[in-house]
Write a protein that holds these residues in place. Structure first.
Motif, mmCIF file in Angstrom:
data_model
loop_
_atom_site.group_PDB
_atom_site.id
_atom_site.type_symbol
_atom_site.label_atom_id
_atom_site.label_comp_id
_atom_site.label_asym_id
_atom_site.label_seq_id
_atom_site.Cartn_x
_atom_site.Cartn_y
_atom_site.Cartn_z
ATOM 1 N N UNK A 1 0.823 -1.189 0.000
ATOM 2 C CA UNK A 1 0.000 0.000 0.000
ATOM 3 C C UNK A 1 0.872 1.260 0.000
ATOM 4 N N UNK A 2 2.004 1.225 0.720
ATOM 5 C CA UNK A 2 2.882 2.390 0.777
ATOM 6 C C UNK A 2 3.445 2.718 -0.612
ATOM 7 N N UNK A 3 3.818 1.680 -1.362
ATOM 8 C CA UNK A 3 4.346 1.893 -2.711
ATOM 9 C C UNK A 3 3.301 2.574 -3.588
ATOM 10 N N UNK A 4 2.057 2.156 -3.472
ATOM 11 C CA UNK A 4 0.982 2.743 -4.261
ATOM 12 C C UNK A 4 0.764 4.209 -3.903
ATOM 13 N N UNK A 5 0.697 4.511 -2.623
ATOM 14 C CA UNK A 5 0.440 5.902 -2.219
ATOM 15 C C UNK A 5 1.631 6.804 -2.548
ATOM 16 N N UNK A 6 2.854 6.322 -2.337
ATOM 17 C CA UNK A 6 4.032 7.116 -2.702
ATOM 18 C C UNK A 6 4.077 7.367 -4.209
ATOM 19 N N UNK A 11 3.766 10.761 -8.969
ATOM 20 C CA UNK A 11 3.305 10.963 -10.341
ATOM 21 C C UNK A 11 2.287 12.088 -10.443
ATOM 22 N N UNK A 12 1.516 12.330 -9.411
ATOM 23 C CA UNK A 12 0.612 13.485 -9.420
ATOM 24 C C UNK A 12 1.425 14.769 -9.534
ATOM 25 N N UNK A 13 2.501 14.868 -8.774
ATOM 26 C CA UNK A 13 3.371 16.046 -8.857
ATOM 27 C C UNK A 13 4.027 16.133 -10.227
ATOM 28 N N UNK A 14 4.480 15.009 -10.755
ATOM 29 C CA UNK A 14 5.123 14.991 -12.069
ATOM 30 C C UNK A 14 4.146 15.426 -13.162
ATOM 31 N N UNK A 44 5.842 -0.181 -11.854
ATOM 32 C CA UNK A 44 5.888 0.045 -10.403
ATOM 33 C C UNK A 44 4.662 -0.532 -9.707
ATOM 34 N N UNK A 45 3.493 -0.365 -10.308
ATOM 35 C CA UNK A 45 2.248 -0.775 -9.665
ATOM 36 C C UNK A 45 1.941 -2.253 -9.869
ATOM 37 N N UNK A 46 2.154 -2.765 -11.071
ATOM 38 C CA UNK A 46 1.664 -4.101 -11.408
ATOM 39 C C UNK A 46 2.694 -5.221 -11.282
ATOM 40 N N UNK A 53 11.194 -3.528 -12.691
ATOM 41 C CA UNK A 53 12.453 -2.872 -13.044
ATOM 42 C C UNK A 53 12.576 -1.472 -12.434
ATOM 43 N N UNK A 54 11.460 -0.815 -12.206
ATOM 44 C CA UNK A 54 11.458 0.545 -11.670
ATOM 45 C C UNK A 54 11.339 0.511 -10.157
ATOM 46 N N UNK A 55 12.232 1.197 -9.489
ATOM 47 C CA UNK A 55 12.184 1.273 -8.032
ATOM 48 C C UNK A 55 12.544 2.687 -7.609
#
Length: 124
Positions: A1-6, A11-14, A44-46, A53-55
């Protein structure tokens, strides 16, 4: 859940900063959103384990990794910070901020850190 919210906050800021720089119908923006950001977000999500690969990791975690690998942070000079701020001002981009955090340059959209720049050297 933390990964999703972060990821959501990042991405909202981006996407907010993209909105300030390029119109929604811009071909460059559409290409970047589709080919670069879309694939990155999906990964990142799925994805889990070796498929992922993305972290995105916070600056503190990178500092720990470098420290454990035997590197020491080389704080950026006052002149480097001044130069970074002047460069940002020359583009006249409202909403972006540059701040110093633990010897690193942190590029923010509003108050949300997006990227950091740091220098390291191997401790002998």
């Amino acid at each position: 859940m933390e990964r999703l919210s972060e990821s959501l906050y990042f991405y909202a800021a981006l996407f907010d900063c993209l909105e300030s720089a390029l119109p929604r119908a811009s071909l460059e923006r559409l290409k970047m959103e589709r080919s670069l950001l879309g694939e990155e977000i999906k990964n990142i999500i799925a994805c889990e384990g070796a498929e992922r690969k993305q972290r995105h990791e916070k600056l503190e975690r990178w500092n720990q990794r470098f420290d454990l690998a035997g590197f020491g942070n080389v704080p950026l000079s006052y002149y480097a910070m001044l130069q970074a701020k002047r460069l940002l001002q020359s583009f006249n981009c409202d909403g972006y901020k540059i701040k110093e955090e633990n010897g690193c340059v942190v590029i923010c959209w509003q108050d949300r850190p997006l990227f950091s720049v740091s220098a390291w050297r191997f401790r002998r």
